[in-house]
Design a protein around this motif. Sequence first.
Motif, PDB file in Angstrom:
ATOM      1  N   ALA A   5     -69.160 -68.728  -8.900  1.00 33.94           N
ATOM      2  CA  ALA A   5     -69.042 -69.889  -7.984  1.00 33.94           C
ATOM      3  C   ALA A   5     -70.180 -70.931  -8.555  1.00 33.94           C
ATOM      4  N   GLY A   6     -70.734 -71.865  -7.649  1.00 32.20           N
ATOM      5  CA  GLY A   6     -71.557 -72.743  -7.663  1.00 32.20           C
ATOM      6  C   GLY A   6     -72.649 -72.398  -8.886  1.00 32.20           C
ATOM      7  N   PRO A   7     -73.492 -71.364  -8.497  1.00 27.28           N
ATOM      8  CA  PRO A   7     -74.324 -71.133  -9.349  1.00 27.28           C
ATOM      9  C   PRO A   7     -74.257 -70.934 -10.790  1.00 27.28           C
ATOM     10  N   ALA A   8     -73.160 -70.120 -11.105  1.00 28.58           N
ATOM     11  CA  ALA A   8     -72.830 -69.996 -12.312  1.00 28.58           C
ATOM     12  C   ALA A   8     -72.231 -71.458 -13.108  1.00 28.58           C
ATOM     13  N   VAL A   9     -71.752 -72.311 -12.301  1.00 31.86           N
ATOM     14  CA  VAL A   9     -71.609 -73.510 -13.058  1.00 31.86           C
ATOM     15  C   VAL A   9     -72.629 -74.466 -13.226  1.00 31.86           C
ATOM     16  N   ASN A  10     -73.657 -74.270 -12.310  1.00 29.10           N
ATOM     17  CA  ASN A  10     -74.868 -75.040 -12.610  1.00 29.10           C
ATOM     18  C   ASN A  10     -75.599 -74.240 -13.913  1.00 29.10           C
ATOM     19  N   GLU A  11     -75.652 -73.206 -14.039  1.00 30.94           N
ATOM     20  CA  GLU A  11     -76.128 -72.502 -15.283  1.00 30.94           C
ATOM     21  C   GLU A  11     -75.400 -73.099 -16.678  1.00 30.94           C
ATOM     22  N   ALA A  12     -74.297 -73.023 -16.446  1.00 34.06           N
ATOM     23  CA  ALA A  12     -73.245 -73.457 -17.687  1.00 34.06           C
ATOM     24  C   ALA A  12     -73.678 -75.038 -17.776  1.00 34.06           C
ATOM     25  N   LEU A  13     -73.830 -75.754 -16.773  1.00 37.29           N
ATOM     26  CA  LEU A  13     -74.328 -77.320 -16.981  1.00 37.29           C
ATOM     27  C   LEU A  13     -75.553 -77.334 -17.783  1.00 37.29           C
ATOM     28  N   ALA A  14     -76.604 -76.386 -17.147  1.00 35.01           N
ATOM     29  CA  ALA A  14     -77.889 -76.796 -17.661  1.00 35.01           C
ATOM     30  C   ALA A  14     -78.004 -76.041 -19.123  1.00 35.01           C
ATOM     31  N   ASN A  15     -77.163 -75.415 -19.645  1.00 41.54           N
ATOM     32  CA  ASN A  15     -77.236 -74.852 -20.994  1.00 41.54           C
ATOM     33  C   ASN A  15     -76.185 -75.543 -21.678  1.00 41.54           C
ATOM     34  N   LYS A  16     -75.623 -76.748 -21.241  1.00 38.61           N
ATOM     35  CA  LYS A  16     -75.019 -77.749 -21.860  1.00 38.61           C
ATOM     36  C   LYS A  16     -73.678 -77.192 -22.446  1.00 38.61           C
ATOM     37  N   GLN A  17     -73.014 -76.390 -21.554  1.00 33.06           N
ATOM     38  CA  GLN A  17     -71.617 -75.608 -22.034  1.00 33.06           C
ATOM     39  C   GLN A  17     -70.277 -76.418 -21.356  1.00 33.06           C
ATOM     40  N   GLY A  55     -82.650 -78.891  -9.257  1.00 26.28           N
ATOM     41  CA  GLY A  55     -83.129 -78.081 -10.391  1.00 26.28           C
ATOM     42  C   GLY A  55     -83.317 -78.793 -11.605  1.00 26.28           C
ATOM     43  N   GLY A  56     -83.203 -79.880 -11.778  1.00 29.52           N
ATOM     44  CA  GLY A  56     -83.340 -80.807 -13.090  1.00 29.52           C
ATOM     45  C   GLY A  56     -82.113 -80.915 -13.822  1.00 29.52           C
ATOM     46  N   THR A  57     -80.956 -80.334 -13.441  1.00 27.56           N
ATOM     47  CA  THR A  57     -79.733 -80.621 -14.273  1.00 27.56           C
ATOM     48  C   THR A  57     -79.343 -82.059 -14.406  1.00 27.56           C
ATOM     49  N   ALA A  58     -79.074 -82.490 -15.502  1.00 28.74           N
ATOM     50  CA  ALA A  58     -79.071 -83.980 -15.607  1.00 28.74           C
ATOM     51  C   ALA A  58     -77.565 -84.477 -15.584  1.00 28.74           C
ATOM     52  N   THR A  59     -77.008 -84.760 -14.371  1.00 27.05           N
ATOM     53  CA  THR A  59     -75.623 -84.993 -14.053  1.00 27.05           C
ATOM     54  C   THR A  59     -75.593 -86.415 -13.307  1.00 27.05           C
ATOM     55  N   ARG A  60     -74.505 -87.000 -13.331  1.00 28.58           N
ATOM     56  CA  ARG A  60     -74.211 -88.100 -12.760  1.00 28.58           C
ATOM     57  C   ARG A  60     -72.905 -87.874 -11.686  1.00 28.58           C
ATOM     58  N   LEU A  61     -73.144 -88.266 -10.492  1.00 31.37           N
ATOM     59  CA  LEU A  61     -71.765 -88.129  -9.621  1.00 31.37           C
ATOM     60  C   LEU A  61     -70.867 -89.125  -9.352  1.00 31.37           C
ATOM     61  N   ILE A  62     -69.630 -88.901 -10.126  1.00 34.74           N
ATOM     62  CA  ILE A  62     -68.666 -89.943 -10.569  1.00 34.74           C
ATOM     63  C   ILE A  62     -67.467 -90.344  -9.822  1.00 34.74           C
TER      64      ILE A  62
END
Length: 351
Positions: free
Chosen positions: A75-87, A104-111
């Motif tokens: 779920a969401g935690p796994a997606v956030n981890e993948a985003l943080a790892n630039k996957q 948590g510091g993941t660099a994203t834009r809400l589009i």
Amino acid sequence: MSHLLRGACLLLGLAASALHAADPSVIRIGSPQVGVGQKFFPGVNALAIANAHGWIEEEFRKDGIEIQWVSFRGAGPAVNEALANKQLDIVSLGDLAAVIGKSGGTATRLILANSRGANSYIATSPGSDIKSVKDLKGRKVAVLLGTAYQRRFELLLRDANLTPRDVKLVSLDWPTSKAAVVSKDIDATFGGNDLLLLRDKGVGIPVSTRGRGGDYTIQSGILASEDFASKHPEALTRVVRQLVRAAAWASEDGNRDKALTLWANGSGVPLEVLQYEFEGESVKTRISPLLDEAWVEVLKGVAEDGLEQKLIRRAVDVDAWVDDRFLKEALKQAKLERHWTELDRNGKPKK
């Protein structure tokens, strides 16, 4: 050919090469849900429509750009981890999970908005005497922590003058929690409309968030990594244009049943369950892509509650996070600027 003409051709060739080099070779799209047959299914939203029709692949096929669809059981935690790892480049996330990642510091834009107004349900074990939220006190209840459901569950507890400490809270993924409530290993579980499927196994559904207002319903958004948005703005706009196309298709009255059937087939949830979920509601409103006041206000509430309840450590500036430039351009290109009605912070049509 004159030197001047050769020079002009060379410049045009260099410009074309630079533009081609700026294109991504692959666009990685992630979701915190898995559909029927382990296939990609991001939920009842526009992204699922675009995926089912192959519209994003169609958009980039002529450029040789590959589209990768990635689902996460975590779920969401796994997606956030993948985003943080630039996957991942683009993801669909529920509101709380998105806020947790941003904090948590993941660099994203809400589009753009991907869905809004989804209801949640409490399912109780067969033969349970639980009839209300107050009856959960001291009981073993499953909620998948770190997801949008956690916040709504805590809102229901608050209304009943309870806190998470008043229940025996366990974090289980959705398949595990459903099996556990049927087998009576837990007293109750809190989740989405797929819990309605358990009624034929003797499970009760005594409480839902239906009719309780926007704060109690779940919304999801489409996020792009900061890296992808800054390096490939044109490609991102093209993805958004296909999502807008999908939302417009599903919002047509003649396509309502087709959209519900598509979502039912992708999720494995029977069509009648989705018909119940959408009873008296407009598909057009539920999957409006607009980042309007109503959608943003709910997200701000999620961020504020998350900080207060220590679900996040750092405050999230929602206004700075929202970047609707890609959406506005996509709506303009698709000639859909007036297709959806903006809602104010109270969920009413904005004058």
